[in-house]
Design a protein around this motif. Structure first.
Motif, PDB file in Angstrom:
ATOM      1  N   PHE A   1      -5.413  -1.512  -6.976  1.00  0.00           N
ATOM      2  CA  PHE A   1      -6.489  -0.542  -6.816  1.00  0.00           C
ATOM      3  C   PHE A   1      -5.881   0.834  -6.609  1.00  0.00           C
ATOM      4  CE2 PHE A   1      -8.180  -4.554  -5.387  1.00  0.00           C
ATOM      5  CZ  PHE A   1      -9.448  -4.595  -5.942  1.00  0.00           C
ATOM      6  N   LEU A   2      -6.523   1.832  -7.166  1.00  0.00           N
ATOM      7  CA  LEU A   2      -6.132   3.223  -6.935  1.00  0.00           C
ATOM      8  C   LEU A   2      -7.316   3.900  -6.260  1.00  0.00           C
ATOM      9  CD1 LEU A   2      -4.042   5.468  -7.303  1.00  0.00           C
ATOM     10  CD2 LEU A   2      -5.043   5.928  -9.544  1.00  0.00           C
ATOM     11  N   LEU A   3      -7.120   4.337  -5.029  1.00  0.00           N
ATOM     12  CA  LEU A   3      -8.179   4.979  -4.261  1.00  0.00           C
ATOM     13  C   LEU A   3      -8.098   6.482  -4.422  1.00  0.00           C
ATOM     14  CD1 LEU A   3      -7.621   2.170  -2.892  1.00  0.00           C
ATOM     15  CD2 LEU A   3      -8.479   3.201  -0.815  1.00  0.00           C
ATOM     16  N   ALA A   4      -9.238   7.111  -4.647  1.00  0.00           N
ATOM     17  CA  ALA A   4      -9.257   8.563  -4.789  1.00  0.00           C
ATOM     18  C   ALA A   4     -10.588   9.104  -4.296  1.00  0.00           C
ATOM     19  CB  ALA A   4      -9.039   8.950  -6.250  1.00  0.00           C
ATOM     20  N   ASP A   5     -10.552  10.300  -3.776  1.00  0.00           N
ATOM     21  CA  ASP A   5     -11.743  10.998  -3.317  1.00  0.00           C
ATOM     22  C   ASP A   5     -12.015  12.151  -4.278  1.00  0.00           C
ATOM     23  OD1 ASP A   5     -12.951  13.387  -1.615  1.00  0.00           O
ATOM     24  OD2 ASP A   5     -13.546  11.498  -0.671  1.00  0.00           O
ATOM     25  N   THR A   6     -13.249  12.286  -4.723  1.00  0.00           N
ATOM     26  CA  THR A   6     -13.557  13.320  -5.719  1.00  0.00           C
ATOM     27  C   THR A   6     -13.227  14.713  -5.211  1.00  0.00           C
ATOM     28  OG1 THR A   6     -15.865  13.371  -4.989  1.00  0.00           O
ATOM     29  CG2 THR A   6     -15.342  11.991  -6.900  1.00  0.00           C
TER      30      THR A   6
ATOM     31  N   GLU B   1       2.345   4.444  -6.458  1.00  0.00           N
ATOM     32  CA  GLU B   1       1.479   5.606  -6.695  1.00  0.00           C
ATOM     33  C   GLU B   1       0.695   5.952  -5.432  1.00  0.00           C
ATOM     34  OE1 GLU B   1       0.102   8.744  -8.532  1.00  0.00           O
ATOM     35  OE2 GLU B   1       1.327   7.346  -9.669  1.00  0.00           O
ATOM     36  N   ASN B   2       0.618   7.231  -5.128  1.00  0.00           N
ATOM     37  CA  ASN B   2      -0.113   7.700  -3.961  1.00  0.00           C
ATOM     38  C   ASN B   2      -1.569   7.227  -4.032  1.00  0.00           C
ATOM     39  OD1 ASN B   2      -0.507   9.060  -1.569  1.00  0.00           O
ATOM     40  ND2 ASN B   2      -0.899  11.023  -2.560  1.00  0.00           N
ATOM     41  N   GLY B   3      -2.030   6.529  -2.997  1.00  0.00           N
ATOM     42  CA  GLY B   3      -3.394   6.020  -2.966  1.00  0.00           C
ATOM     43  C   GLY B   3      -3.548   4.630  -3.541  1.00  0.00           C
ATOM     44  N   SER B   4      -2.435   3.959  -3.856  1.00  0.00           N
ATOM     45  CA  SER B   4      -2.546   2.640  -4.474  1.00  0.00           C
ATOM     46  C   SER B   4      -2.463   1.515  -3.455  1.00  0.00           C
ATOM     47  CB  SER B   4      -1.489   2.449  -5.558  1.00  0.00           C
ATOM     48  OG  SER B   4      -0.208   2.455  -4.998  1.00  0.00           O
ATOM     49  N   MET B   5      -3.062   0.397  -3.855  1.00  0.00           N
ATOM     50  CA  MET B   5      -3.108  -0.807  -3.046  1.00  0.00           C
ATOM     51  C   MET B   5      -2.900  -1.970  -4.012  1.00  0.00           C
ATOM     52  SD  MET B   5      -6.223  -1.614  -0.457  1.00  0.00           S
ATOM     53  CE  MET B   5      -7.421  -1.946  -1.726  1.00  0.00           C
ATOM     54  N   ILE B   6      -1.839  -2.759  -3.823  1.00  0.00           N
ATOM     55  CA  ILE B   6      -1.467  -3.794  -4.778  1.00  0.00           C
ATOM     56  C   ILE B   6      -1.424  -5.148  -4.076  1.00  0.00           C
ATOM     57  CG2 ILE B   6       0.299  -4.560  -6.416  1.00  0.00           C
ATOM     58  CD1 ILE B   6       1.237  -1.475  -6.224  1.00  0.00           C
ATOM     59  N   PHE B   7      -2.197  -6.074  -4.591  1.00  0.00           N
ATOM     60  CA  PHE B   7      -2.164  -7.447  -4.093  1.00  0.00           C
ATOM     61  C   PHE B   7      -1.108  -8.156  -4.920  1.00  0.00           C
ATOM     62  CE2 PHE B   7      -6.072  -5.739  -2.668  1.00  0.00           C
ATOM     63  CZ  PHE B   7      -6.367  -6.390  -1.479  1.00  0.00           C
TER      64      PHE B   7
ATOM     65  N   MET C   1       0.826  -1.201   0.000  1.00  0.00           N
ATOM     66  CA  MET C   1       0.000   0.000   0.000  1.00  0.00           C
ATOM     67  C   MET C   1       0.858   1.247   0.000  1.00  0.00           C
ATOM     68  SD  MET C   1      -3.012  -0.994   2.687  1.00  0.00           S
ATOM     69  CE  MET C   1      -4.189   0.163   2.046  1.00  0.00           C
ATOM     70  N   SER C   2       0.311   2.271  -0.598  1.00  0.00           N
ATOM     71  CA  SER C   2       0.933   3.580  -0.553  1.00  0.00           C
ATOM     72  C   SER C   2       1.051   4.011   0.909  1.00  0.00           C
ATOM     73  CB  SER C   2       0.054   4.562  -1.326  1.00  0.00           C
ATOM     74  OG  SER C   2       0.324   5.882  -0.968  1.00  0.00           O
ATOM     75  N   SER C   3       2.161   4.607   1.261  1.00  0.00           N
ATOM     76  CA  SER C   3       2.353   5.087   2.635  1.00  0.00           C
ATOM     77  C   SER C   3       1.272   6.079   3.049  1.00  0.00           C
ATOM     78  CB  SER C   3       3.728   5.728   2.789  1.00  0.00           C
ATOM     79  OG  SER C   3       4.727   4.759   2.599  1.00  0.00           O
ATOM     80  N   ALA C   4       0.689   6.760   2.067  1.00  0.00           N
ATOM     81  CA  ALA C   4      -0.368   7.726   2.361  1.00  0.00           C
ATOM     82  C   ALA C   4      -1.620   7.050   2.929  1.00  0.00           C
ATOM     83  CB  ALA C   4      -0.728   8.501   1.094  1.00  0.00           C
TER      84      ALA C   4
END
Length: 147
Positions: free
Chosen positions: A63-68, A50-56, A23-26
């Motif tokens: 997955f790339l997590l982002a808030d609108t 990548e900032n907001g990423s989660m990799i299995f 996971m991204s440190s963020a």
């Protein structure tokens, strides 16, 4: 992934899977990180993803997590570039876009992401957008004049 056998429940044995997630440190204090850890997954944090990423890592799913709201503050065009790069690196990737409200700005952002990323489902997104236009819930911007 490592199978782990849980105690018998109702005469049936249940198995659950434990895997390593990068996971991204963020996301270190994010609820998703806490949830994965509570399920006994191995969570590793990295500043190089990548900032907001989660990799299995074993399955290659990312997955790339982002808030609108964050995207509107930082600029959607910059995010579109990040998304494109993420998709090119992680071929089996998904965007998790969270929004407190699904208003005109949010629908437009989702449509622009799909259009720029050549994602499957763009036609369905356009149909949903058109349907909401007809209901008066969403108004498309006027097309830019060509010339």
């Amino acid at each position: 992934m490592t199978p782990v056998t849980m105690a018998e429940s109702g005469g049936q044995e249940k198995a659950r899977w434990i895997t390593t997630v990068i996971m991204s440190s963020a996301l270190q204090s994010h609820e998703i990180s806490e949830s994965l850890q509570s399920q006994h997954h191995r969570v590793r944090y990295s500043d190089s993803v990548e900032n907001g990423s989660m990799i299995f890592s074993l399955s290659g799913i990312a997955f790339l997590l982002a808030d609108t709201q964050d995207l509107f503050k930082t600029g959607g065009e910059l995010f579109l570039g990040r998304t494109e790069k993420f998709i090119n690196i992680h071929r089996n990737s998904f965007l998790l876009l969270s929004a407190a409200l699904h208003g005109p700005k949010e629908w437009d952002l989702m449509f622009r992401i799909q259009k720029s990323s050549h994602c499957p489902g763009t036609e369905a997104m356009e149909a949903a957008r058109a349907a909401s236009e007809g209901s008066g819930a969403w108004r498309a911007p006027a097309p830019a004049p060509h010339g």
